[in-house]
Design an enzyme around this catalytic site. Sequence first.
Site, PDB file in Angstrom:
ATOM      1  N   GLY A 187      48.091 -16.438  -0.656  1.00 28.46           N
ATOM      2  CA  GLY A 187      46.756 -16.957  -0.925  1.00 28.46           C
ATOM      3  C   GLY A 187      45.713 -16.119  -0.222  1.00 28.46           C
ATOM      4  O   GLY A 187      46.018 -15.400   0.734  1.00 28.46           O
ATOM      5  N   CYS A 213      53.699 -14.462   2.568  1.00 23.27           N
ATOM      6  CA  CYS A 213      52.353 -14.116   3.049  1.00 23.27           C
ATOM      7  C   CYS A 213      51.651 -15.357   3.604  1.00 23.27           C
ATOM      8  O   CYS A 213      52.052 -15.876   4.645  1.00 23.27           O
ATOM      9  CB  CYS A 213      51.553 -13.446   1.939  1.00 23.27           C
ATOM     10  SG  CYS A 213      50.072 -12.589   2.521  1.00 23.27           S
ATOM     11  N   TYR A 214      50.625 -15.887   2.931  1.00 25.00           N
ATOM     12  CA  TYR A 214      49.986 -17.114   3.395  1.00 25.00           C
ATOM     13  C   TYR A 214      51.023 -18.236   3.513  1.00 25.00           C
ATOM     14  O   TYR A 214      50.931 -19.094   4.397  1.00 25.00           O
ATOM     15  CB  TYR A 214      48.869 -17.520   2.439  1.00 25.00           C
ATOM     16  CG  TYR A 214      48.044 -18.700   2.911  1.00 25.00           C
ATOM     17  CD1 TYR A 214      46.900 -18.498   3.687  1.00 25.00           C
ATOM     18  CD2 TYR A 214      48.396 -20.006   2.587  1.00 25.00           C
ATOM     19  CE1 TYR A 214      46.139 -19.572   4.133  1.00 25.00           C
ATOM     20  CE2 TYR A 214      47.653 -21.077   3.031  1.00 25.00           C
ATOM     21  CZ  TYR A 214      46.515 -20.862   3.801  1.00 25.00           C
ATOM     22  OH  TYR A 214      45.766 -21.934   4.241  1.00 25.00           O
ATOM     23  N   HIS A 220      55.395  -9.418   0.045  1.00 22.43           N
ATOM     24  CA  HIS A 220      55.505 -10.058  -1.270  1.00 22.43           C
ATOM     25  C   HIS A 220      56.765  -9.587  -1.997  1.00 22.43           C
ATOM     26  O   HIS A 220      56.758  -8.536  -2.649  1.00 22.43           O
ATOM     27  CB  HIS A 220      54.277  -9.721  -2.122  1.00 22.43           C
ATOM     28  CG  HIS A 220      53.018 -10.363  -1.653  1.00 22.43           C
ATOM     29  ND1 HIS A 220      52.634 -11.630  -2.044  1.00 22.43           N
ATOM     30  CD2 HIS A 220      52.056  -9.922  -0.809  1.00 22.43           C
ATOM     31  CE1 HIS A 220      51.481 -11.935  -1.461  1.00 22.43           C
ATOM     32  NE2 HIS A 220      51.107 -10.916  -0.708  1.00 22.43           N
ATOM     33  N   GLU A 273      57.907 -10.751  -4.668  1.00 24.15           N
ATOM     34  CA  GLU A 273      57.779 -10.955  -6.114  1.00 24.15           C
ATOM     35  C   GLU A 273      57.235  -9.747  -6.857  1.00 24.15           C
ATOM     36  O   GLU A 273      57.353  -9.660  -8.085  1.00 24.15           O
ATOM     37  CB  GLU A 273      56.900 -12.180  -6.400  1.00 24.15           C
ATOM     38  CG  GLU A 273      55.417 -12.007  -6.123  1.00 24.15           C
ATOM     39  CD  GLU A 273      55.031 -12.335  -4.685  1.00 24.15           C
ATOM     40  OE1 GLU A 273      53.866 -12.674  -4.460  1.00 24.15           O
ATOM     41  OE2 GLU A 273      55.906 -12.242  -3.797  1.00 24.15           O
ATOM     42  N   SER A 310      48.903 -21.124 -37.622  1.00 23.94           N
ATOM     43  CA  SER A 310      47.928 -20.036 -37.733  1.00 23.94           C
ATOM     44  C   SER A 310      48.563 -18.718 -38.149  1.00 23.94           C
ATOM     45  O   SER A 310      47.869 -17.812 -38.616  1.00 23.94           O
ATOM     46  CB  SER A 310      47.228 -19.833 -36.391  1.00 23.94           C
ATOM     47  OG  SER A 310      48.132 -19.304 -35.433  1.00 23.94           O
ATOM     48  N   ASP A 324      52.636 -18.334 -31.153  1.00 22.03           N
ATOM     49  CA  ASP A 324      52.852 -19.648 -30.540  1.00 22.03           C
ATOM     50  C   ASP A 324      53.114 -20.729 -31.581  1.00 22.03           C
ATOM     51  O   ASP A 324      54.109 -21.459 -31.518  1.00 22.03           O
ATOM     52  CB  ASP A 324      51.648 -20.031 -29.671  1.00 22.03           C
ATOM     53  CG  ASP A 324      51.386 -19.027 -28.565  1.00 22.03           C
ATOM     54  OD1 ASP A 324      52.354 -18.366 -28.133  1.00 22.03           O
ATOM     55  OD2 ASP A 324      50.232 -18.886 -28.140  1.00 22.03           O
ATOM     56  N   LYS A 332      54.108 -16.324 -22.183  1.00 21.42           N
ATOM     57  CA  LYS A 332      53.997 -15.688 -23.496  1.00 21.42           C
ATOM     58  C   LYS A 332      55.232 -14.872 -23.851  1.00 21.42           C
ATOM     59  O   LYS A 332      55.733 -14.961 -24.975  1.00 21.42           O
ATOM     60  CB  LYS A 332      52.750 -14.785 -23.524  1.00 21.42           C
ATOM     61  CG  LYS A 332      52.380 -14.308 -24.921  1.00 21.42           C
ATOM     62  CD  LYS A 332      51.771 -15.444 -25.728  1.00 21.42           C
ATOM     63  CE  LYS A 332      51.177 -14.965 -27.018  1.00 21.42           C
ATOM     64  NZ  LYS A 332      50.440 -16.036 -27.724  1.00 21.42           N
TER      65      LYS A 332
END
Length: 546
Positions: free
Chosen positions: A60, A87-88, A174, A176, A228, A232, A379
């Site tokens: 954060g 981290c945070y 981090h 990630e 559409s 999705d 997505k």
Amino acid sequence: MSQSAVPDQVVIVVDFGAQYGQLIARRVRDLHVYSEIVPCDITADEVRAKAPAAIIFSGGPASVYAEDAPSIDPGILELGIPVLGFCYGQQIMAVTLGGEVGHTEKGEYGPATIVRRGDSALFGDTPGEQVVWMSHRDAVSCVPEGFAVTSSTDVCPVASMECAERRLYATQFHPEVRHTSFGNQLLANFLFDVCGLKPSWTLDSIIEDSVAAIRQKVGEDRVILGLSGGVDSSVVAALGARAIGKQMTCVFIDHGLLRKGEPEEVEAVFTEQFDVDFIRVDARERYLELLAGVSDPEEKRRIIGTQFWKEFFAVAEDLAQDGRPVKYLAQGTIYPDIIESGARKTGGKASTIKSHHNLIPFPEGVHFDLIEPLDHFFKDEVRALGTALGLPDYIVHRQPFPGPGLAIRIIGDVDGEKLTILKNADAIVREELDAYNERLFEETGARDGELVRDVAGGPEVERPVWQYFAVLPDIRSVGVMGDERTYARPIILRAVESQDAMTADWARLPYDVLARISSRVVAEVPGVNRVVYDITSKPPSTVEWE
């Protein structure tokens, strides 16, 4: 999850406002373990009710000692659930448990080398020295009682810490991000070795669980979906087809604002390949009448959106009168929509970044219960589901396309002549750049903006293009064609590279590709005598023009 069964193993990511919050959840999912994001003011009782198998505290931007710094319910650390902080997340774990966080003389931003200290279940058999990604100025200066320091850098004496007895682990860096050399291994060690989880969240299990959940919810009732042609709504239609077949009615409103050939492609897929009730509504003339003389982009959006739901609800009413009343409305809501709309599905605690784009006001006297089977998928996960369900690549890998369609790629008012010009020009742009991307893929195997090769040993690179299309501005220019003066329209080519859609850079297309597009558009599209290339990045511009 709304219409897909919650897996037995759930990892919750407690979000402290990190820029990498979604990335953490993605990395966990990449390891075939289901994860979801929760706000940092979640209580211990709320966590207990979710019964997660593991908890991850995100990073954060705040200082833990700032007046408005996010905190954590201390009871979460007493639940006996394994916790990993980044981290945070490490800093808040430390101060909550009686440790101290100090302000270092200089920050660490970017790559840093850590040196391991002693054995650690988190680090496992990774090397004693490894490169990690740091981004901090504050850092833990004194670990809480019972914790051991497991790595450090020249600047940061507590690069990681753990209390193995309580299964509490934390890193200042981090794991990630891809820049941390063994970050994925650290996550795997935590999930599988520390927490004892299994990599069981796979495409097959996701589809099986989602289909079962839709069937259980719907029963013998009927579902309606606004289709559409985008990925999705198409994946929702494919899931619905597998789950309940013709109990789902897919309503395709053909407003005439899609790209050349797309309406026919959508109809072919959902009438020939999937067993659903498909209705195509030809509303092209009605839309052109409503858009006549309208040049303001927001007004165009309002008209198109309002008319869509009028057309859609008219079909629902016809179904009811035909003895097929609809109880459920299916939507292609995906997880980033939920995260960005904050309060709707995260307990009302996250700040709202933008309103939920799929929430629609029902007309008076009309109500449907919602089915959102994709509302906890990212997505690229939705695309993978589409492929597994048998959707063709041109739908699964469809480029981002604005809801109002070509109406906002026509600058100024919209009419039939302008639509024809833009559709034909855009088809050429897509054909040429599809071929260019495919060539790069065949040569290098790279897609989606990845670096593929140096050019002549210099800094210039060729990259696959992420999004590309034509824009028709509301101007004319002088030209010469066949020894005659013309006064016709220009086409603007827009082609960008991006990996996250938050920023984008204009694509450095080879001159021969640009020349071929220009020559073809001018020669093959009546009413066009000039092609120009937009070389503006995002920011300061946006990808779309309106």
